[in-house]
Every structure is written in C-alpha cells, then in structure tokens.
Design an enzyme around this catalytic site. Structure first.
Site, PDB file in Angstrom:
ATOM      1  N   ALA A 187       1.410  -1.622  -0.577  1.00 31.12           N
ATOM      2  CA  ALA A 187       0.190  -0.049  -0.181  1.00 31.12           C
ATOM      3  C   ALA A 187       0.955   1.315  -0.123  1.00 31.12           C
ATOM      4  O   ALA A 187       1.918   1.446   0.432  1.00 31.12           O
ATOM      5  CB  ALA A 187      -0.553  -0.051   0.980  1.00 31.12           C
ATOM      6  N   PRO A 188       0.261   2.510  -0.835  1.00 29.85           N
ATOM      7  CA  PRO A 188      -1.188   2.414  -1.506  1.00 29.85           C
ATOM      8  C   PRO A 188      -0.795   1.950  -2.579  1.00 29.85           C
ATOM      9  O   PRO A 188      -2.027   1.893  -3.186  1.00 29.85           O
ATOM     10  CB  PRO A 188      -0.869   4.407  -1.267  1.00 29.85           C
ATOM     11  CG  PRO A 188       0.344   4.919  -1.685  1.00 29.85           C
ATOM     12  CD  PRO A 188       1.585   3.660  -0.919  1.00 29.85           C
ATOM     13  N   GLY A 189      -0.177   1.152  -3.056  1.00 27.60           N
ATOM     14  CA  GLY A 189      -0.220   1.247  -4.218  1.00 27.60           C
ATOM     15  C   GLY A 189       1.026   1.101  -5.356  1.00 27.60           C
ATOM     16  O   GLY A 189       0.767   0.076  -7.027  1.00 27.60           O
ATOM     17  N   GLY A 190       2.197   2.249  -5.551  1.00 32.52           N
ATOM     18  CA  GLY A 190       2.099   2.005  -6.289  1.00 32.52           C
ATOM     19  C   GLY A 190       3.560   1.398  -7.117  1.00 32.52           C
ATOM     20  O   GLY A 190       3.077   1.836  -8.330  1.00 32.52           O
ATOM     21  N   LYS A 191       3.835   0.212  -6.610  1.00 33.14           N
ATOM     22  CA  LYS A 191       4.581  -0.327  -7.237  1.00 33.14           C
ATOM     23  C   LYS A 191       3.893  -1.095  -7.797  1.00 33.14           C
ATOM     24  O   LYS A 191       4.393  -2.312  -8.666  1.00 33.14           O
ATOM     25  CB  LYS A 191       5.999  -0.684  -6.334  1.00 33.14           C
ATOM     26  CG  LYS A 191       6.978   0.469  -5.671  1.00 33.14           C
ATOM     27  CD  LYS A 191       7.509   0.237  -4.832  1.00 33.14           C
ATOM     28  CE  LYS A 191       8.723   1.270  -5.066  1.00 33.14           C
ATOM     29  NZ  LYS A 191       7.989   2.020  -3.737  1.00 33.14           N
ATOM     30  N   ASP A 220      -0.852  -5.722   1.976  1.00 37.38           N
ATOM     31  CA  ASP A 220      -0.298  -5.130   2.935  1.00 37.38           C
ATOM     32  C   ASP A 220      -1.607  -5.418   4.632  1.00 37.38           C
ATOM     33  O   ASP A 220      -2.226  -5.708   4.794  1.00 37.38           O
ATOM     34  CB  ASP A 220      -0.415  -3.712   2.772  1.00 37.38           C
ATOM     35  CG  ASP A 220       0.040  -2.504   3.643  1.00 37.38           C
ATOM     36  OD1 ASP A 220       1.230  -2.153   3.210  1.00 37.38           O
ATOM     37  OD2 ASP A 220      -0.202  -1.813   4.643  1.00 37.38           O
ATOM     38  N   ASP A 235      -0.179 -10.261   6.798  1.00 41.87           N
ATOM     39  CA  ASP A 235       1.260  -9.512   7.891  1.00 41.87           C
ATOM     40  C   ASP A 235       2.469 -10.165   6.887  1.00 41.87           C
ATOM     41  O   ASP A 235       2.636 -11.602   7.283  1.00 41.87           O
ATOM     42  CB  ASP A 235       1.438  -9.851   9.153  1.00 41.87           C
ATOM     43  CG  ASP A 235       2.020  -9.295  10.306  1.00 41.87           C
ATOM     44  OD1 ASP A 235       3.438  -8.878   9.257  1.00 41.87           O
ATOM     45  OD2 ASP A 235       1.842  -9.608  11.339  1.00 41.87           O
ATOM     46  N   CYS A 248      12.660   3.421   1.513  1.00 40.18           N
ATOM     47  CA  CYS A 248      12.567   4.820   1.147  1.00 40.18           C
ATOM     48  C   CYS A 248      14.033   5.482   2.060  1.00 40.18           C
ATOM     49  O   CYS A 248      12.992   6.459   2.350  1.00 40.18           O
ATOM     50  CB  CYS A 248      11.291   5.604   1.254  1.00 40.18           C
ATOM     51  SG  CYS A 248      10.254   5.424   1.719  1.00 40.18           S
TER      52      CYS A 248
HETATM   53  C1  SAM Z   1       6.608   1.901   2.339  1.00 34.64           C
HETATM   54  S1  SAM Z   1       5.477   1.534   2.308  1.00 34.64           S
HETATM   55  C2  SAM Z   1       4.960   0.793   0.973  1.00 34.64           C
HETATM   56  C3  SAM Z   1       4.594   1.403  -0.430  1.00 34.64           C
HETATM   57  C4  SAM Z   1       4.266   0.586  -1.204  1.00 34.64           C
HETATM   58  N1  SAM Z   1       5.143  -0.344  -2.195  1.00 34.64           N
HETATM   59  C5  SAM Z   1       3.753   0.889  -2.876  1.00 34.64           C
HETATM   60  O1  SAM Z   1       5.032   1.522  -3.575  1.00 34.64           O
HETATM   61  O2  SAM Z   1       2.944   2.461  -2.299  1.00 34.64           O
HETATM   62  C6  SAM Z   1       5.408  -0.260   3.119  1.00 34.64           C
HETATM   63  C7  SAM Z   1       3.621  -0.281   3.651  1.00 34.64           C
HETATM   64  O3  SAM Z   1       4.132  -1.545   4.541  1.00 34.64           O
HETATM   65  C8  SAM Z   1       3.149  -1.735   5.697  1.00 34.64           C
HETATM   66  N2  SAM Z   1       3.767  -2.979   6.197  1.00 34.64           N
HETATM   67  C9  SAM Z   1       4.116  -2.161   7.944  1.00 34.64           C
HETATM   68  N3  SAM Z   1       4.032  -4.094   8.381  1.00 34.64           N
HETATM   69  C10 SAM Z   1       3.690  -4.536   7.420  1.00 34.64           C
HETATM   70  C11 SAM Z   1       3.326  -6.064   7.630  1.00 34.64           C
HETATM   71  N4  SAM Z   1       3.822  -6.609   8.607  1.00 34.64           N
HETATM   72  N5  SAM Z   1       3.108  -6.486   6.614  1.00 34.64           N
HETATM   73  C12 SAM Z   1       2.415  -5.836   5.556  1.00 34.64           C
HETATM   74  N6  SAM Z   1       2.525  -4.874   5.529  1.00 34.64           N
HETATM   75  C13 SAM Z   1       3.437  -3.987   6.292  1.00 34.64           C
HETATM   76  C14 SAM Z   1       2.898  -0.058   5.747  1.00 34.64           C
HETATM   77  O4  SAM Z   1       1.367  -0.637   5.697  1.00 34.64           O
HETATM   78  C15 SAM Z   1       2.690   0.696   3.733  1.00 34.64           C
HETATM   79  O5  SAM Z   1       1.752   0.522   3.593  1.00 34.64           O
END
Ligand code: SAM
Length: 451
Positions: A267-271, A289, A316, A386
């Site tokens: 999330a939010p889904g960019g990649k 997510d 998770d 990031c």
């Molecule tokens: C760096 S962001 C991801 C951005 C996403 N890949 C994008 O490009 O839009 C990290 C994400 O990891 C999620 N997150 C945190 N802990 C997590 C877990 N244990 N399992 C899965 N997702 C998790 C957060 O909610 C967050 O959306």
C-alpha cells in the site's frame, strides 16, 4: 477563511492532534473557496513552517523571554508562522507578516496578541543574524536544517560531517514532481512517444508544464500540478504520481509477462500497479499490506488504472505463510522504514523519535527472510526502502545473506539504470540513491537471486 487562517488550522491539527500534513491541508483546502494563488500561499506556509520548525523555534527562543516549550499551541504556531514569513518569504513585507499574524492572533486569543507582536518585532529587528549557526557541529546542523539531533548524529556517523551537511541541504530543497504514464494505455497510440506527446499536450492544456525524463520511458516531470485527482488524465487512468526513485524499484525487478509476483508491503499501491503495467496486465501480482484501510487504496488504484492482474488482500509479511513456499517467480519487499529519503515530501519525518525506528531492522530482516522462502529457485527478489540509513539497508541485506547462502546479489545494470547511474555503482547488485548526489528521493534498491 483566509490562506493564513487555513495554514494556522492545519498546523494546529498537526501539532496538537498529530494529523498528517497532506490529509489536513487537503481537508481545509477542499472546504475553502480560495483561488489558486491563495491555496499556494496556504500550502507554502504549512510546509515552510513544518520543514523549519526546530530552526524557527530556536529563533523564537532567542527573541522571547518565554520559551517555545512553555507556550500555548496557538501562540507558538502563530509565532512560527510570523517568523517564517519574516525570514523566508521575500514577497511578504515585514510589516505585513507582523500585522497579519497579530490580527489573526487577536481573533484566536486577544490577550496573547501583544506578546506575539513584541516577539515578531524583536526578530524583525535582528533579521540579519538568524542564519548564524555552527554548521560544523551536530547541534548546529540539527538546528539549522530542523532535524531531530539523533538523525543528524546517525547521518554523521555513516557519512561524516561534510556529506551530512550536503544531505541535509538536499533534503531541504523542493522536490521535483513526477508522473508515471500507464503503459497499458499506450496501445491506443501509434508509438510510445506519441502517447507521451498526447499526455504532455493534455497537461499543458490544463496549465501544467511537463517534459519527458531522460532515461525513464514512462516518467514525466511536471513543474507543478494542482488538484491532480480531478484531472481527466488522472481519473481516466493515464497517469499516476510517483517519484522516479520509486519507479526504478519496479524497473529493477522487471518481472516478465505471465510471471507470478508477490508484493508483500504494497500500500498505497504505487509499485504493485507499476509491476502490473510492466507485465502488461498478464500473469499475477499477489499484493498484501497489513492495514485494511490501505488495502482498499491499492484496490481503487488498480481500478483507476484498468489493472486486473493484481490480487489484493490483507497480510502480515512478518508472519511466515507456508502456502506461499517456493511459489513465486519474483518477490518485492518494499519494507516499512524510517523514510529518511523522502523528508522533502513528508517533513514530519524530520521529527521522528529514535524509539519509533529502532525496531525496524528486525522487522525488515524478518520480512526479507520470509520473502526468500516464497521465491522459486532461480527467481529474483528486490529489497527496497525509502531511507538512507545503512542500518535499514545494506546492513539488513548483509545479515540476511549471512544466513541464506542460496542467495546472491544480482546486477542491476541495464535499462534504465545505466542511463541514470555509473555502472560501477550498479554492478554490486544494490544501489543507495542519495538526494544530495542523484537529485531524486533517497532510496535503497537491492536485487537478490535464489541460486
Ligand atoms: C514503504 S510502504 C510501501 C509502499 C508501496 N510499496 C508503494 O509503492 O505504494 C510500506 C508498507 O508496509 C506496510 N506494512 C507495515 N508493516 C507490515 C507488515 N508487517 N506486513 C505487511 N505490510 C506491512 C505499511 O502499511 C506500508 O503501507
């Protein structure tokens, strides 16, 4: 409500109610009838104050008998706004900065308006001295560039004082804005170039100046965009907002058509959406997510872009799922991180407490170790963040490799990376993108192969 009043309300929401700047600002701007110029001014005030909070507080403390820590929210926010206008906004005359702030304060709390007036006048009298800081000390850098001291300490430990200064300067600059064109829509045009020309022409019709980006086919740089979510190109799924560092993650993983991909933190889904576009809507991207509300964002992102090869659900990534063992051709671990590379877009990150990030490397390693088990032999995975802290980047990967001898670094040379970075930085299989050096968001991208 005036631009200054909106900025005050947003800053109050952030300071007292711990709201996110972008969400609060969007809320108040949506409710307002300000013209574009005034919206721009409100935005400038919010982000200017937020980006320079520690610096401004230092100046206020030097010119006030009462310290910022002891002030009511309304007083410190008004003072920060007034001081920001005095120090940073050439277009606002000193008397206007003071008078407007004082008259705003009169409406909020009449009793404090004389005090606000006195402090702002004091700052204005000594305006030439405000930038005097010792930029060779951690304390001085932390105050000048408004970062929590532990962040500067850690940057100095990893990069030395000179490079840290450059990093802090670059993290204080205005970020460039990029759009990603949706490759899936390119079939409507004779060539990809015609598609880009169409997007650029439509943007310019809406007053948005943009240009192609050397090296990254699907990227467009724009000077600004206003209310992008209302723009037809956006609503009809031709474009998304994404920084080029983030686009490079998808490009490095580069999944082939009809493959099976897992995106563990999506999330939010960019990649996830970028991967789906690269795969031309074929194969499958399993996208998870941990937060329900964020999973919904990924769903609507896919719907807007006409993507139907992404399966989105709650998950998770730190918990091992035996059903996934050896099932995926590609895995993306875009792990939760401290976000130190994208401070320019989210200035609140400058004020993160150390205790909020100290546990991240353990979680990151856990996610990466699970991901490794889901990959087929011969498959590739990308670990990305990031942030620019080695503790969350190469150190996590090294720890992982120490315990997983069936993984090796995979070169990330090739299109578009070699067009943007020197080959010797890419051959190792990982890249730390530095805002100070590369003029894009700080990112870490590492590609590993299961052998
Ligand atoms: C760096 S962001 C991801 C951005 C996403 N890949 C994008 O490009 O839009 C990290 C994400 O990891 C999620 N997150 C945190 N802990 C997590 C877990 N244990 N399992 C899965 N997702 C998790 C957060 O909610 C967050 O959306």
């Amino acid at each position: 409500m005036s631009a200054r009043n909106i900025a005050y309300k947003v800053l109050f929401d952030i300071e007292k109610n711990k709201k996110y700047s972008n969400i609060s600002l969007d809320y108040y701007l949506k409710e307002s009838d300000l013209d574009d110029l005034q919206r721009g001014f409100a935005t400038e005030l919010v982000y200017g104050v937020l980006e320079n909070k520690i610096f401004l507080d230092g100046i206020i403390n030097r010119h006030s008998k009462i310290k910022v820590k002891k002030m009511q929210y309304s007083v410190k926010i008004s003072l920060r706004m007034g001081a920001y206008q005095l120090i940073f906004l050439d277009g606002v005359k000193d008397y206007a900065a003071i008078n407007e702030t004082v008259s705003m304060m009169k409406k909020i709390d009449k009793r404090s308006s004389n005090f606000v007036n006195a402090v702002l006048r004091n700052i204005s009298r000594n305006i030439d001295d405000v930038f005097e800081h010792d930029e060779n000390s951690i304390e001085g850098l932390a105050t000048r560039y408004s970062f929590e001291k532990w962040i500067v300490e850690r940057l100095v430990k990893e990069n030395g004082i000179e490079k840290t200064r450059d990093i802090l300067i670059s993290l204080s600059e205005k970020p460039k804005i990029y759009l990603r064109v949706n490759r899936l829509r390119s079939s409507e045009f004779p060539s990809f170039d015609d598609y880009l020309d169409f997007v650029l022409e439509r943007l310019s019709r809406d007053g948005i100046v943009g240009r192609k980006v050397e090296g990254i086919a699907e990227a467009i740089e724009v000077d600004s965009f206003k209310r992008i979510e209302k723009n037809e190109l956006f609503t009809k799924g031709y474009i998304s907002v994404q920084d080029i560092s983030s686009m490079l993650v998808g490009n490095v993983l580069n999944p082939s058509e009809n493959s099976v991909v897992l995106d563990l933190c999506s999330a939010p889904g960019g990649k996830s959406t970028h991967l789906a576009e690269i795969m031309n809507n074929t194969g499958k991207v399993v996208s998870h997510d941990i937060f329900e509300h964020k999973v919904k964002l990924v769903k609507s992102y896919c719907e807007r872009l006409g993507i139907n090869n992404v399966e989105i659900s709650l998950g998770d990534a730190s918990e091992f799922n035996p059903e996934y063992e050896g099932k995926f051709d590609y895995v993306l671990c875009d792990v939760p991180c401290s976000g130190m590379g994208i401070v320019r877009r989210k200035p609140e990150i400058k004020y993160k407490k150390e205790e909020d990030v100290v546990g991240l490397p353990i979680l990151q390693l856990q996610i990466l170790s699970n991901a490794a088990k889901y990959l087929k032999k011969g498959g590739s995975m990308v670990y990305s963040t990031c942030t620019i802290f080695d503790s969350e980047n190469i150190n996590v990967v090294q720890k992982f490799l120490n315990g997983n001898k069936d993984f090796v670094f995979e070169s990330i040379c090739g299109d578009p990376m070699t067009k943007l970075f020197e080959e010797e930085r890419l051959r190792k299989g990982y890249l730390k993108i530095m805002p100070s050096k590369d003029n894009m968001d700080g990112f870490f991208i590492c590609k590993l192969k299961k052998v």
